[in-house]
Design an enzyme around this catalytic site. Structure first.
Site, PDB file in Angstrom:
ATOM      1  N   ARG A 231      53.438  -0.705 101.011  1.00 32.88           N
ATOM      2  CA  ARG A 231      53.813  -2.534 102.793  1.00 32.88           C
ATOM      3  C   ARG A 231      52.129  -1.915 103.028  1.00 32.88           C
ATOM      4  O   ARG A 231      52.391  -3.282 103.577  1.00 32.88           O
ATOM      5  CB  ARG A 231      54.493  -1.400 103.059  1.00 32.88           C
ATOM      6  CG  ARG A 231      55.996  -1.269 102.383  1.00 32.88           C
ATOM      7  CD  ARG A 231      57.384  -0.656 103.375  1.00 32.88           C
ATOM      8  NE  ARG A 231      57.133   0.350 103.302  1.00 32.88           N
ATOM      9  CZ  ARG A 231      57.993   1.575 102.401  1.00 32.88           C
ATOM     10  NH1 ARG A 231      58.817   1.063 101.943  1.00 32.88           N
ATOM     11  NH2 ARG A 231      58.334   2.639 102.457  1.00 32.88           N
ATOM     12  N   ASP A 270      70.050  -6.716  98.795  1.00 29.78           N
ATOM     13  CA  ASP A 270      70.863  -5.410  98.285  1.00 29.78           C
ATOM     14  C   ASP A 270      72.769  -4.802  98.210  1.00 29.78           C
ATOM     15  O   ASP A 270      73.128  -5.422  98.676  1.00 29.78           O
ATOM     16  CB  ASP A 270      70.100  -3.892  98.790  1.00 29.78           C
ATOM     17  CG  ASP A 270      70.405  -2.512  98.704  1.00 29.78           C
ATOM     18  OD1 ASP A 270      69.496  -2.585  98.453  1.00 29.78           O
ATOM     19  OD2 ASP A 270      71.612  -2.499  98.547  1.00 29.78           O
ATOM     20  N   SER A 271      72.696  -4.386  96.844  1.00 28.95           N
ATOM     21  CA  SER A 271      74.267  -4.122  96.855  1.00 28.95           C
ATOM     22  C   SER A 271      74.910  -2.974  97.781  1.00 28.95           C
ATOM     23  O   SER A 271      76.169  -3.312  97.803  1.00 28.95           O
ATOM     24  CB  SER A 271      74.411  -3.329  95.439  1.00 28.95           C
ATOM     25  OG  SER A 271      73.711  -2.438  95.701  1.00 28.95           O
ATOM     26  N   ALA A 297      71.525  -7.669  92.408  1.00 33.27           N
ATOM     27  CA  ALA A 297      70.123  -8.625  92.785  1.00 33.27           C
ATOM     28  C   ALA A 297      70.270  -9.463  91.983  1.00 33.27           C
ATOM     29  O   ALA A 297      69.491 -10.542  92.491  1.00 33.27           O
ATOM     30  CB  ALA A 297      68.908  -7.634  91.888  1.00 33.27           C
ATOM     31  N   ASP A 317      61.689  -4.407  94.815  1.00 33.32           N
ATOM     32  CA  ASP A 317      61.646  -3.333  94.354  1.00 33.32           C
ATOM     33  C   ASP A 317      62.751  -2.466  93.867  1.00 33.32           C
ATOM     34  O   ASP A 317      63.496  -1.696  94.737  1.00 33.32           O
ATOM     35  CB  ASP A 317      61.148  -2.765  96.343  1.00 33.32           C
ATOM     36  CG  ASP A 317      60.616  -1.136  95.895  1.00 33.32           C
ATOM     37  OD1 ASP A 317      60.059  -0.350  95.033  1.00 33.32           O
ATOM     38  OD2 ASP A 317      60.617  -0.130  97.132  1.00 33.32           O
ATOM     39  N   CYS A 357      59.484   1.998  89.340  1.00 29.64           N
ATOM     40  CA  CYS A 357      59.867   3.490  89.695  1.00 29.64           C
ATOM     41  C   CYS A 357      60.201   3.949  88.467  1.00 29.64           C
ATOM     42  O   CYS A 357      60.417   5.523  88.014  1.00 29.64           O
ATOM     43  CB  CYS A 357      60.233   3.774  90.624  1.00 29.64           C
ATOM     44  SG  CYS A 357      62.070   3.036  91.074  1.00 29.64           S
TER      45      CYS A 357
END
Length: 415
Positions: A231, A270-271, A297, A317, A357
């Site tokens: 970030r 976002d969900s 998304a 992300d 990730c």
């Protein structure tokens, strides 16, 4: 192992303990190479079950790991029911795992983080990379939130709690042991408070910004410290007046970083409705405003494309699309599609930050998927920088599993 072999092993005598009452776990010939190179894991198929049957060890027991030539390799805790049946805690034959060893490891871990951060907001223990396999500790000022993923570390939890109290002296220590990793070790998912009273949310200071994140209902330990350095890099690449899209935004850190860095507008996708509510509160606490859009998304990006929306910078992300090796083909397709949709939403000369990730997806593979998405969308991509997990998530050179986070900063233009 066949049923017959299993019966034979179960009928063997338990491993003969040493003078201190610690049993020996002997490996098959040649299975000590990885441990000698620095790795900490022993797999069940590497154990000489004829000499030292795994069934002779209690879950969480400490064992002396020996080579087939009876050379001491280290002290480890054992879970005879897990694929990774033992993890090394100490390589010194005169220093078996105890509270003093845990205190020593915590102090070593803390000394690194205090050099990296002026304030106590960071990951203070990152499992194997800090010589404490199965243990994660995140620090939020006077609150420490931990996760234990293995039965061996769970057996050591009272000693860990005493070591944390000694070294970190927190007002609160919460065990947020509700992750799926515990299922592999046949451990219950639970949230426990060992010291003080658990807060509803944790407070975070990052990059001059102040955030709050839910604890009980939040992800992981509440915050993603692994993206802190990325970030900061994002702030460097972003230009004043940019319009930003933060996909899989959680608590809004990327969007708020952008707004505080001079962006004119940021939209979080976002969900989770609670996560978006947290993001809006975090934005207000930092004196900025953001937009939010709830939904899957992929669906939201499709809707934005159909609506003719355009953004100067997009951050992707997402959660891990590839949790197991068998998920690789489907996960690769998901990463490619997500990047392809994002490129269609970028202005003619835009910034794309694409993260993963998923440990099973190598960095070069993610970069290849970004390039494939660009070719399919008639875009030209230039890689500006490659990021990884923040330094408070150090990588163990002998354990590739400790390097999991990838972040590519790309300029995307029209061909």
């Amino acid at each position: 192992m066949s049923e017959e072999a299993g019966i034979q092993c179960s009928e063997m005598a338990a491993p003969e303990p040493d003078a201190a009452g610690v049993g020996v776990l002997r490996l098959k010939p040649g299975e000590d190479r990885r441990l000698r190179a620095g790795h900490l894991w022993v797999f069940s198929n590497e154990v000489d079950n004829q000499a030292t049957p795994l069934t002779g060890f209690a879950v969480g027991a400490i064992a002396r790991v020996h080579s087939d030539r009876d050379q001491f390799l280290g002290y480890a805790y054992v879970n005879p029911h897990a694929l990774i049946c033992a993890r090394i805690l100490s390589r010194s034959p005169v220093h078996p795992p105890d509270r003093s060893l845990l205190v020593h490891r915590l102090r070593q871990a803390l000394s690194l983080r205090e050099r990296l951060h002026a304030a106590p907001y960071y990951r203070v223990v990152f499992g194997e990379s800090d010589g404490l396999p199965g243990l994660v500790l995140d620090r939020y000022g006077n609150v420490v939130v931990g996760q234990i993923a293995t039965a061996g570390m769970e057996a050591l939890r009272p000693e860990v709690e005493a070591a944390v109290a000694d070294v970190l002296a927190p007002q609160t220590l919460v065990w947020k042991n509700d992750g799926s990793a515990r299922d592999l070790e046949q451990l219950p998912r639970q949230v426990l408070t060992a010291i003080g009273r658990a807060p509803e949310q944790v407070e975070v200071l990052e990059g001059g910004n102040r955030y709050a994140a839910p604890l009980a209902g939040g992800q992981k330990t509440g915050w993603f410290y692994d993206q802190t350095a990325n970030r900061e890099l994002f702030r460097r690449f972003l230009w004043p007046g940019a319009r930003v899209l933060d996909v899989c935004s959680y608590a809004g850190a990327w969007a708020i970083t952008a707004m505080r860095g001079g962006a004119r507008e940021a939209l979080c996708v976002d969900s989770s409705e609670p996560a978006l509510a947290v993001a809006m509160r975090n934005a207000a606490a930092n004196g900025v405003a953001i937009g939010v859009r709830r939904g899957d998304a992929f669906d939201v990006l499709d809707e934005l494309i159909r609506g003719g929306e355009r953004f100067d910078a997009i951050v992707l992300d997402p959660p891990a699309f590839i949790k197991k090796r068998k998920d690789l083909p489907r996960g690769q397709a998901a990463y490619r599609k997500l990047n392809q949709l994002a490129m269609r939403l970028l202005e003619r000369d835009g910034l794309l930050v694409s993260c993963s990730c998923s440990w099973h997806l190598a960095a070069d593979e993610l970069l290849g998927l970004i390039q494939a998405a660009a070719r399919h969308s008639s875009r030209f991509v230039q890689l500006l920088a490659a990021g990884g997990q923040s330094p408070d998530h150090p990588v163990h050179p002998a354990i590739p599993e400790t390097r999991y986070l990838k972040a590519f900063f790309c300029r995307v233009t029209r061909e």
